[in-house]
Design an enzyme around this catalytic site. Structure first.
Site, PDB file in Angstrom:
ATOM      1  N   ASP A  13      30.153 -34.954  38.285  1.00 55.90           N
ATOM      2  CA  ASP A  13      29.211 -35.535  39.262  1.00 55.90           C
ATOM      3  C   ASP A  13      27.764 -35.296  38.840  1.00 55.90           C
ATOM      4  O   ASP A  13      26.848 -35.929  39.377  1.00 55.90           O
ATOM      5  CB  ASP A  13      29.468 -34.979  40.670  1.00 55.90           C
ATOM      6  CG  ASP A  13      29.283 -33.473  40.799  1.00 55.90           C
ATOM      7  OD1 ASP A  13      29.034 -32.792  39.773  1.00 55.90           O
ATOM      8  OD2 ASP A  13      29.389 -32.953  41.928  1.00 55.90           O
ATOM      9  N   GLU A  14      27.559 -34.398  37.856  1.00 58.09           N
ATOM     10  CA  GLU A  14      26.180 -34.093  37.442  1.00 58.09           C
ATOM     11  C   GLU A  14      25.504 -35.292  36.778  1.00 58.09           C
ATOM     12  O   GLU A  14      24.276 -35.326  36.661  1.00 58.09           O
ATOM     13  CB  GLU A  14      26.145 -32.865  36.534  1.00 58.09           C
ATOM     14  CG  GLU A  14      26.681 -31.652  37.254  1.00 58.09           C
ATOM     15  CD  GLU A  14      26.406 -30.323  36.586  1.00 58.09           C
ATOM     16  OE1 GLU A  14      25.398 -30.190  35.879  1.00 58.09           O
ATOM     17  OE2 GLU A  14      27.223 -29.397  36.793  1.00 58.09           O
ATOM     18  N   TYR A  64      22.968 -31.002  29.308  1.00 57.89           N
ATOM     19  CA  TYR A  64      24.419 -31.097  29.545  1.00 57.89           C
ATOM     20  C   TYR A  64      24.767 -32.404  30.242  1.00 57.89           C
ATOM     21  O   TYR A  64      25.580 -33.195  29.753  1.00 57.89           O
ATOM     22  CB  TYR A  64      24.898 -29.903  30.391  1.00 57.89           C
ATOM     23  CG  TYR A  64      26.257 -30.130  31.026  1.00 57.89           C
ATOM     24  CD1 TYR A  64      27.398 -30.256  30.248  1.00 57.89           C
ATOM     25  CD2 TYR A  64      26.395 -30.235  32.423  1.00 57.89           C
ATOM     26  CE1 TYR A  64      28.661 -30.481  30.830  1.00 57.89           C
ATOM     27  CE2 TYR A  64      27.631 -30.458  33.014  1.00 57.89           C
ATOM     28  CZ  TYR A  64      28.756 -30.572  32.214  1.00 57.89           C
ATOM     29  OH  TYR A  64      29.990 -30.811  32.791  1.00 57.89           O
ATOM     30  N   LYS A 101      26.893 -35.828  28.961  1.00 58.42           N
ATOM     31  CA  LYS A 101      28.107 -36.322  29.642  1.00 58.42           C
ATOM     32  C   LYS A 101      27.913 -37.789  30.047  1.00 58.42           C
ATOM     33  O   LYS A 101      28.830 -38.595  29.947  1.00 58.42           O
ATOM     34  CB  LYS A 101      28.432 -35.467  30.865  1.00 58.42           C
ATOM     35  CG  LYS A 101      28.852 -34.038  30.566  1.00 58.42           C
ATOM     36  CD  LYS A 101      30.146 -33.937  29.773  1.00 58.42           C
ATOM     37  CE  LYS A 101      31.363 -34.333  30.573  1.00 58.42           C
ATOM     38  NZ  LYS A 101      32.622 -34.124  29.801  1.00 58.42           N
TER      39      LYS A 101
HETATM   40  P1  NAD Z   1      35.083 -25.044  29.349  1.00 60.05           P
HETATM   41  O1  NAD Z   1      33.762 -24.795  28.709  1.00 60.05           O
HETATM   42  O2  NAD Z   1      35.751 -23.949  30.112  1.00 60.05           O
HETATM   43  O3  NAD Z   1      36.131 -25.515  28.241  1.00 60.05           O
HETATM   44  C1  NAD Z   1      35.797 -26.410  27.199  1.00 60.05           C
HETATM   45  C2  NAD Z   1      36.891 -26.342  26.139  1.00 60.05           C
HETATM   46  O4  NAD Z   1      36.581 -27.304  25.129  1.00 60.05           O
HETATM   47  C3  NAD Z   1      37.001 -24.981  25.443  1.00 60.05           C
HETATM   48  O5  NAD Z   1      38.350 -24.601  25.338  1.00 60.05           O
HETATM   49  C4  NAD Z   1      36.384 -25.221  24.071  1.00 60.05           C
HETATM   50  O6  NAD Z   1      36.945 -24.392  23.070  1.00 60.05           O
HETATM   51  C5  NAD Z   1      36.730 -26.688  23.849  1.00 60.05           C
HETATM   52  N1  NAD Z   1      35.817 -27.351  22.903  1.00 60.05           N
HETATM   53  C6  NAD Z   1      34.451 -27.296  22.929  1.00 60.05           C
HETATM   54  N2  NAD Z   1      33.970 -27.999  21.889  1.00 60.05           N
HETATM   55  C7  NAD Z   1      35.036 -28.513  21.221  1.00 60.05           C
HETATM   56  C8  NAD Z   1      35.173 -29.329  20.069  1.00 60.05           C
HETATM   57  N3  NAD Z   1      34.101 -29.756  19.384  1.00 60.05           N
HETATM   58  N4  NAD Z   1      36.420 -29.656  19.649  1.00 60.05           N
HETATM   59  C9  NAD Z   1      37.517 -29.208  20.333  1.00 60.05           C
HETATM   60  N5  NAD Z   1      37.442 -28.429  21.412  1.00 60.05           N
HETATM   61  C10 NAD Z   1      36.219 -28.091  21.862  1.00 60.05           C
HETATM   62  O7  NAD Z   1      34.873 -26.325  30.258  1.00 60.05           O
HETATM   63  P2  NAD Z   1      35.513 -26.707  31.667  1.00 60.05           P
HETATM   64  O8  NAD Z   1      34.712 -26.112  32.739  1.00 60.05           O
HETATM   65  O9  NAD Z   1      36.977 -26.483  31.601  1.00 60.05           O
HETATM   66  O10 NAD Z   1      35.220 -28.272  31.680  1.00 60.05           O
HETATM   67  C11 NAD Z   1      36.137 -29.185  31.064  1.00 60.05           C
HETATM   68  C12 NAD Z   1      35.602 -30.601  31.222  1.00 60.05           C
HETATM   69  O11 NAD Z   1      35.450 -30.900  32.613  1.00 60.05           O
HETATM   70  C13 NAD Z   1      34.222 -30.792  30.594  1.00 60.05           C
HETATM   71  O12 NAD Z   1      34.214 -32.054  29.973  1.00 60.05           O
HETATM   72  C14 NAD Z   1      33.253 -30.761  31.768  1.00 60.05           C
HETATM   73  O13 NAD Z   1      32.147 -31.575  31.528  1.00 60.05           O
HETATM   74  C15 NAD Z   1      34.122 -31.343  32.875  1.00 60.05           C
HETATM   75  N6  NAD Z   1      33.809 -30.881  34.258  1.00 60.05           N
HETATM   76  C16 NAD Z   1      33.700 -29.546  34.539  1.00 60.05           C
HETATM   77  C17 NAD Z   1      33.463 -29.143  35.850  1.00 60.05           C
HETATM   78  C18 NAD Z   1      33.387 -27.673  36.217  1.00 60.05           C
HETATM   79  O14 NAD Z   1      33.089 -27.355  37.371  1.00 60.05           O
HETATM   80  N7  NAD Z   1      33.674 -26.749  35.301  1.00 60.05           N
HETATM   81  C19 NAD Z   1      33.307 -30.090  36.858  1.00 60.05           C
HETATM   82  C20 NAD Z   1      33.424 -31.452  36.541  1.00 60.05           C
HETATM   83  C21 NAD Z   1      33.683 -31.828  35.224  1.00 60.05           C
HETATM   84  P1  TYD Z   2      27.214 -23.085  37.566  1.00 59.36           P
HETATM   85  O1  TYD Z   2      28.471 -22.363  37.869  1.00 59.36           O
HETATM   86  O2  TYD Z   2      26.500 -22.807  36.289  1.00 59.36           O
HETATM   87  O3  TYD Z   2      27.568 -24.658  37.687  1.00 59.36           O
HETATM   88  P2  TYD Z   2      26.578 -25.952  37.685  1.00 59.36           P
HETATM   89  O4  TYD Z   2      25.244 -25.562  37.238  1.00 59.36           O
HETATM   90  O5  TYD Z   2      27.254 -26.848  36.698  1.00 59.36           O
HETATM   91  O6  TYD Z   2      26.622 -26.480  39.082  1.00 59.36           O
HETATM   92  O7  TYD Z   2      26.186 -22.846  38.764  1.00 59.36           O
HETATM   93  C1  TYD Z   2      26.525 -23.165  40.081  1.00 59.36           C
HETATM   94  C2  TYD Z   2      25.308 -22.893  40.933  1.00 59.36           C
HETATM   95  O8  TYD Z   2      25.054 -21.487  40.948  1.00 59.36           O
HETATM   96  C3  TYD Z   2      24.048 -23.546  40.399  1.00 59.36           C
HETATM   97  O9  TYD Z   2      23.250 -23.986  41.511  1.00 59.36           O
HETATM   98  C4  TYD Z   2      23.328 -22.417  39.675  1.00 59.36           C
HETATM   99  C5  TYD Z   2      23.751 -21.177  40.454  1.00 59.36           C
HETATM  100  N1  TYD Z   2      23.868 -19.919  39.664  1.00 59.36           N
HETATM  101  C6  TYD Z   2      23.251 -18.762  40.124  1.00 59.36           C
HETATM  102  O10 TYD Z   2      22.585 -18.745  41.186  1.00 59.36           O
HETATM  103  N2  TYD Z   2      23.383 -17.623  39.377  1.00 59.36           N
HETATM  104  C7  TYD Z   2      24.092 -17.590  38.221  1.00 59.36           C
HETATM  105  O11 TYD Z   2      24.139 -16.511  37.562  1.00 59.36           O
HETATM  106  C8  TYD Z   2      24.731 -18.786  37.766  1.00 59.36           C
HETATM  107  C9  TYD Z   2      25.518 -18.791  36.483  1.00 59.36           C
HETATM  108  C10 TYD Z   2      24.590 -19.939  38.530  1.00 59.36           C
END
Ligand code: NAD
Ligand code: TYD
Length: 340
Positions: free
Chosen positions: A126-127, A153, A157
């Site tokens: 959603d970012e 970031y 995306k």
């Molecule tokens: P994460 O950082 O925990 O995991 C990313 C994984 O990708 C890791 O295992 C890393 O080793 C692998 N990776 C990175 N670069 C690579 C490359 N060049 N080749 C192969 N593998 C590679 O991320 P996440 O939080 O699990 O997010 C996964 C996906 O979901 C991302 O695309 C992110 O944009 C999307 N997403 C995340 C959130 C969230 O809240 N975490 C929310 C919405 C969407």
């Molecule tokens: P984060 O988990 O990094 O996710 P995103 O930036 O992708 O939403 O952060 C979630 C929220 O928490 C964001 O508003 C930033 C805030 N935040 C803190 O206040 N302290 C922290 O140490 C971190 C990592 C995030």
């Protein structure tokens, strides 16, 4: 079916690997991951003896090797989670975000085009919509909200999303995209807010809250995200974008205080620190499309999901202690030295 899951050793990809391997014993679920700092084989170790699971250590930017994998594995579906995913790291070092999130996705799209697939699913966020004001609770992101990114970031995306849609329009590639709100749950790397707060509170360490803690995120338990992606790759319409979220908006301060209460720790651990540059104010998803078209309903709200998450962190201390005691220490000291 043969299903390739890229980034399956990370947080959401890892949860998706667990979900798919246990749900589809007749499918072959192949993880491709190059194991950056965020990739962790301990996340996948419970799957090691499963017949329908395979792990391949590879970088999605490596065109020749990705093509070889497509030739050998003949995938029907690709779900692309592989990405650099932390906003703060993208502020420090944008280039790796462009390389993995844009170039890596383009290599996968080219492989899909060359070898033919039934579906390429891009896991987005959603970012890409930017942020909403704090004082307009009536506004939500819908699928055609204009892209308006804030960080390197989210910009990377958004670029990957546009490229994915271009391969559909130009080359008729059968693609889908999902844009989900913030996830939380098991196997979440402790640089992100919720696992950072849980792990540090358990060690009675200061809890850095950016600015005044007023920024709002829309939290979804990770299993609900996995279910949604599974529905999209099987029943979602090709060329379409689906927003995923469960209307669980919380300020960061509410999140931190809820965790402290659950753990029986004092609010005095909270430390307000220097804000993130370009910090998005509020994210909020309107999930009507996926609810109506694919009958997706989240099973968890924030209250039930956070309890389950905290229980997991208490029962799986070795998983996160291995991380926080290693290289991550240097990361934390470097990233937070000027903030705290
Ligand atoms: P994460 O950082 O925990 O995991 C990313 C994984 O990708 C890791 O295992 C890393 O080793 C692998 N990776 C990175 N670069 C690579 C490359 N060049 N080749 C192969 N593998 C590679 O991320 P996440 O939080 O699990 O997010 C996964 C996906 O979901 C991302 O695309 C992110 O944009 C999307 N997403 C995340 C959130 C969230 O809240 N975490 C929310 C919405 C969407
Ligand atoms: P984060 O988990 O990094 O996710 P995103 O930036 O992708 O939403 O952060 C979630 C929220 O928490 C964001 O508003 C930033 C805030 N935040 C803190 O206040 N302290 C922290 O140490 C971190 C990592 C995030």
């Amino acid at each position: 079916m043969n299903i390739i899951v890229t980034g399956g050793a990370g947080f959401i990809g890892g949860n998706f690997m667990h979900y798919m391997v246990s749900k589809y014993s007749n499918d072959k679920i192949i993880c491709i991951d190059c194991l950056t700092y965020a990739g962790n084989m301990e996340t996948l170790s419970p799957l090691e003896n499963k017949k329908n699971y395979k792990f391949i250590k590879e970088d999605i930017r490596n065109r020749d090797n990705i093509y070889k994998i497509f030739e050998e594995e003949k995938p029907d579906i690709i779900v692309n989670f592989a990405a650099e995913s932390h906003v703060d790291r993208s502020v420090e070092n944008p280039s790796i975000f462009l390389e993995t999130n844009i170039i890596g996705t383009s290599v996968l799209l080219d492989a899909c085009k060359k070898y033919g697939i039934k579906r390429f699913h891009q896991v987005s966020t959603d970012e890409v919509y930017g942020d909403l004001p704090l004082d307009r609770k009536d506004l939500f992101f819908v699928e055609d909200t204009p892209l308006h990114t804030s960080s390197p970031y989210s910009s990377s995306k958004a670029a990957a999303d546009l490229l994915t849609l271009a391969y559909h329009r130009t080359f008729k590639l059968p693609v889908t995209i999902s844009r989900c709100s913030n996830n939380y749950g098991p196997y979440h790397f402790p640089e992100k807010l919720i696992p950072l707060i849980i792990s540090r509170a358990l060690n009675n360490e200061e809890l850095p809250v950016y600015g005044k803690g007023e920024n709002i995120r829309d939290w979804l338990y990770v299993e609900d995200h996995c279910v949604a992606i599974d529905l999209i790759i099987r029943n979602g319409k090709v060329g379409e974008i689906y927003n995923i979220g469960g209307h669980n908006e919380k300020t960061n301060l509410e999140v931190v205080k809820t965790i402290l209460k659950e753990l029986g720790k004092s609010d005095s651990l909270i430390k307000f620190v220097q804000d993130r540059p370009g910090h998005d104010l509020r994210y909020a998803i309107n999930p009507e499309k996926i609810q109506k078209e694919l009958a997706w309903i989240p099973q968890y709200n924030f209250e039930t999901g956070i309890k389950k998450t905290i229980k997991w962190y208490l029962e799986n201390k070795t998983w996160w202690e291995h991380i926080v005691s290693g290289e991550y220490k240097n990361y934390f000291n470097k990233m937070y030295s000027y903030r705290m």
